[in-house]
Design a protein around this motif. Structure first.
Motif, mmCIF file in Angstrom:
data_model
loop_
_atom_site.group_PDB
_atom_site.id
_atom_site.type_symbol
_atom_site.label_atom_id
_atom_site.label_comp_id
_atom_site.label_asym_id
_atom_site.label_seq_id
_atom_site.Cartn_x
_atom_site.Cartn_y
_atom_site.Cartn_z
ATOM 1 N N MET A 1 -43.326 11.383 9.176
ATOM 2 C CA MET A 1 -42.939 11.962 10.465
ATOM 3 C C MET A 1 -44.044 11.692 11.481
ATOM 4 N N ASP A 2 -43.714 11.858 12.753
ATOM 5 C CA ASP A 2 -44.695 11.576 13.799
ATOM 6 C C ASP A 2 -45.863 12.557 13.780
ATOM 7 N N ALA A 3 -45.578 13.836 13.511
ATOM 8 C CA ALA A 3 -46.668 14.817 13.554
ATOM 9 C C ALA A 3 -46.327 16.065 12.760
ATOM 10 N N PHE A 4 -47.373 16.731 12.323
ATOM 11 C CA PHE A 4 -47.285 18.028 11.657
ATOM 12 C C PHE A 4 -48.003 19.019 12.556
ATOM 13 N N ILE A 5 -47.299 20.064 12.999
ATOM 14 C CA ILE A 5 -47.894 21.093 13.861
ATOM 15 C C ILE A 5 -48.468 22.191 12.970
ATOM 16 N N ALA A 6 -49.772 22.447 13.082
ATOM 17 C CA ALA A 6 -50.461 23.397 12.209
ATOM 18 C C ALA A 6 -50.969 24.580 13.016
ATOM 19 N N PRO A 7 -50.253 25.725 13.019
ATOM 20 C CA PRO A 7 -50.745 26.915 13.715
ATOM 21 C C PRO A 7 -51.905 27.539 12.945
ATOM 22 N N VAL B 1 -55.774 16.787 18.041
ATOM 23 C CA VAL B 1 -54.903 15.872 17.279
ATOM 24 C C VAL B 1 -55.742 15.114 16.257
ATOM 25 N N LYS B 2 -55.323 15.199 14.988
ATOM 26 C CA LYS B 2 -55.986 14.470 13.905
ATOM 27 C C LYS B 2 -55.125 13.263 13.541
ATOM 28 N N ASP B 3 -55.703 12.038 13.657
ATOM 29 C CA ASP B 3 -55.013 10.799 13.273
ATOM 30 C C ASP B 3 -55.521 10.413 11.879
ATOM 31 N N PHE B 4 -54.641 10.498 10.872
ATOM 32 C CA PHE B 4 -55.075 10.275 9.494
ATOM 33 C C PHE B 4 -55.446 8.820 9.233
ATOM 34 N N ALA B 5 -54.681 7.875 9.794
ATOM 35 C CA ALA B 5 -54.959 6.460 9.544
ATOM 36 C C ALA B 5 -56.302 6.048 10.134
ATOM 37 N N ALA B 6 -56.573 6.509 11.346
ATOM 38 C CA ALA B 6 -57.825 6.136 12.018
ATOM 39 C C ALA B 6 -58.996 7.001 11.587
ATOM 40 N N GLY B 7 -58.687 8.159 11.002
ATOM 41 C CA GLY B 7 -59.751 9.076 10.618
ATOM 42 C C GLY B 7 -60.438 9.706 11.809
ATOM 43 N N GLU B 8 -59.722 9.855 12.934
ATOM 44 C CA GLU B 8 -60.308 10.372 14.169
ATOM 45 C C GLU B 8 -59.631 11.669 14.603
ATOM 46 N N GLN B 9 -60.375 12.496 15.295
ATOM 47 C CA GLN B 9 -59.847 13.738 15.859
ATOM 48 C C GLN B 9 -60.136 13.736 17.360
ATOM 49 N N THR B 10 -59.100 13.933 18.172
ATOM 50 C CA THR B 10 -59.247 13.848 19.625
ATOM 51 C C THR B 10 -58.617 15.074 20.291
ATOM 52 N N LYS B 11 -58.977 15.281 21.559
ATOM 53 C CA LYS B 11 -58.390 16.338 22.381
ATOM 54 C C LYS B 11 -57.391 15.705 23.336
ATOM 55 N N VAL B 12 -56.176 16.238 23.392
ATOM 56 C CA VAL B 12 -55.103 15.640 24.199
ATOM 57 C C VAL B 12 -54.437 16.731 25.037
ATOM 58 N N PRO B 13 -54.333 16.556 26.362
ATOM 59 C CA PRO B 13 -53.592 17.519 27.197
ATOM 60 C C PRO B 13 -52.136 17.599 26.754
ATOM 61 N N ARG B 14 -51.570 18.779 26.847
ATOM 62 C CA ARG B 14 -50.199 18.986 26.365
ATOM 63 C C ARG B 14 -49.229 18.037 27.052
ATOM 64 N N ALA B 15 -49.405 17.767 28.334
ATOM 65 C CA ALA B 15 -48.493 16.898 29.072
ATOM 66 C C ALA B 15 -48.530 15.463 28.554
ATOM 67 N N LEU C 1 -49.213 14.756 25.261
ATOM 68 C CA LEU C 1 -49.176 14.802 23.798
ATOM 69 C C LEU C 1 -48.073 13.892 23.222
ATOM 70 N N ALA C 2 -46.884 13.940 23.775
ATOM 71 C CA ALA C 2 -45.783 13.121 23.247
ATOM 72 C C ALA C 2 -46.137 11.646 23.252
ATOM 73 N N ALA C 3 -46.734 11.176 24.353
ATOM 74 C CA ALA C 3 -47.132 9.772 24.445
ATOM 75 C C ALA C 3 -48.203 9.436 23.429
ATOM 76 N N ALA C 4 -49.154 10.359 23.225
ATOM 77 C CA ALA C 4 -50.237 10.121 22.263
ATOM 78 C C ALA C 4 -49.704 10.045 20.845
ATOM 79 N N LEU C 5 -48.704 10.860 20.532
ATOM 80 C CA LEU C 5 -48.156 10.845 19.167
ATOM 81 C C LEU C 5 -47.340 9.590 18.885
ATOM 82 N N ARG C 6 -46.827 8.943 19.934
ATOM 83 C CA ARG C 6 -46.054 7.709 19.736
ATOM 84 C C ARG C 6 -46.946 6.512 19.459
ATOM 85 N N GLN C 7 -48.193 6.579 19.812
ATOM 86 C CA GLN C 7 -49.098 5.438 19.661
ATOM 87 C C GLN C 7 -49.370 5.156 18.192
#
Length: 430
Positions: free
Chosen positions: A341-347, A408-422, A424-430
């Motif tokens: 899936m594109d993302a897992f939301i973790a509260p 946002v944690k990208d598992f393939a890249a092993g990176e964690q970044t900060k993304v504005p909510r507006a 977020l959708a575009a960032a998750l598609r990358q």
């Protein structure tokens, strides 16, 4: 001046791909060690006679594929020697066993190797003129237990463990018995008789094999010849009582340790030294190997030591095409990644559950596939679930909700970044 390139049929291995090669080899070494195997390293080239006598002069390997040359004699002699880059390693290991009198101790020898082999065959996906193999051999005097069906089953169970530990999905073990040397000779004669009236209908290679090495016809992948091949006699009808009992013991041992297999009556493997148990592991279509989906193979060779001028030393071994194993792991990893899936939301806490579900709903409306965790999960559990299910994880804590900046944690890249909510959708598609 033209840029020099690697010879056709060879290739360079570069990072980060070499990291996967190192992981595979380290895993193989660790698994082999658990089963009592030690490493052997044999020369890259050997006397041509070793392969002609061991592999068989009428095999495709010896007749078509070997890199052979005449070595110049020493200064005090004009007599040279025919040398060959090794096309396989079993013959070299058995030669070393004989030369170094490894059987004199009367103990079972368990040996593994990792290294390059060479064959002049048509380059294709997963098959190169310099290719790498991971292999192992178990041999010794008959009183060491080297003839036992238990050895066959142990090798097969070890291979199943190795493939599972590497994460190879959907492997299939095909098993057969080609009987004793006497059984094999009797079956070869029956095959030659059955092929005589129909061989003219087959491809050129199979017409030649029908005369010189009829068992090789059964290995043929030529689609036009399969109907004829399917109608040929089966070797199971030519096994003596001892060979039947040995094969029954192999299957019973595999059943007892839960290794699944299928009996393939056409699986003979064309090298001259094989006797009794033969086997092949394949992977499903779509695993990166195309229609030629064999990953590894091997079998028992109870008479090979004598063929090379040594003492009686029954044995069994296998070789893994490491290039093909790597392709399989890469293809299966890519397929698994594509299904995520594109993302897992973790509260981060039950109090953030509602905010997490609201964010998931927003992202789903944007066309993304989203899974939502529960705030009662510990962070470690959320990470584990997210890594299995999705390509990225979005952390929703109090700070993220109040600031509108998501982690946002990208598992393939092993990176964690900060993304504005507006964004977020575009960032998750990358």
């Amino acid at each position: 001046m033209a840029i020099l390139k690697a010879v056709r049929g060879t290739r360079d291995l570069l990072p980060p791909e070499t990291e996967l090669w190192n992981r595979v080899e380290a895993t193989a070494r660790a698994v082999f060690a658990r089963y009592g195997f030690g490493e052997i390293r044999t020369p890259v080239f050997e006397p041509t006679e070793l392969f002609a006598r061991g592999v068989g002069e009428e095999t495709d390997i010896v007749s078509k594929e070997m890199y052979t040359w005449e070595d110049r004699g020493r200064a005090d002699s004009d007599k040279g020697q025919s040398l060959t880059l090794r096309p396989e390693n079993t013959a070299g290991v058995v030669r070393a066993y004989i030369e170094h009198k490894m059987g004199d101790a009367g103990m079972l020898q368990k040996l593994f190797y990792i290294g390059p082999q060479f064959r002049r065959e048509r380059p294709q996906r997963g098959r190169y003129r310099q290719f790498w193999q991971i292999g192992a051999e178990v041999l010794g005097p008959a009183w060491s237990g080297s003839e036992s069906a238990l050895r066959d089953a142990e090798v097969l169970e070890m291979l199943a463990a190795l493939l599972n530990e590497l994460g190879v999905k959907g492997w299939r073990l095909a098993l057969n018995s080609v009987g004793s040397a006497t059984d094999r000779a009797r079956y070869s004669a029956a095959l030659r008789d059955a092929l005589a009236p129909v061989k003219h209908l087959m491809c050129e290679d199979n017409q030649r094999r029908a005369e010189t090495n009829p068992l090789r016809v059964l290995d043929s992948k030529d689609p036009g010849d399969q109907e004829i091949i399917n109608g040929l006699p089966k070797i199971a009808d030519y096994l003596d009582e001892a060979s039947q009992e040995h094969f029954a013991q192999v299957k019973a041992a595999l059943d007892s340790c839960g290794v699944e297999y299928v009996v393939e009556p056409r699986l003979v493997r064309g090298l001259d030294y094989y006797t009794r148990t033969t086997f092949e592991f394949t992977v499903p279509d779509g695993s990166g190997l195309g229609t030629q989906n064999a990953l590894l193979g091997g079998g028992r060779y109870d008479g090979l030591s004598e063929m090379l001028g040594g003492p009686k030393a029954p044995g069994i071994g296998f070789a893994i095409g490491e290039d093909r194993l790597i392709l399989t792991l890469q293809a299966q990893a890519a397929e698994a990644e594509a299904k995520k899936m594109d993302a897992f939301i973790a509260p981060m806490g039950v109090g953030q559950n509602a905010a997490a579900l609201s964010l998931a709903s927003e992202l789903r409306r944007a066309g993304l596939s989203i899974e939502v965790g529960d705030g009662s999960f510990r962070l470690k559990k959320s990470f584990e679930a997210a890594d299995k299910l999705a390509r990225k994880m979005v952390i929703v804590g109090e700070d993220e909700v109040s600031s509108g900046i998501l982690t946002v944690k990208d598992f393939a890249a092993g990176e964690q970044t900060k993304v504005p909510r507006a964004e977020l959708a575009a960032a998750l598609r990358q």
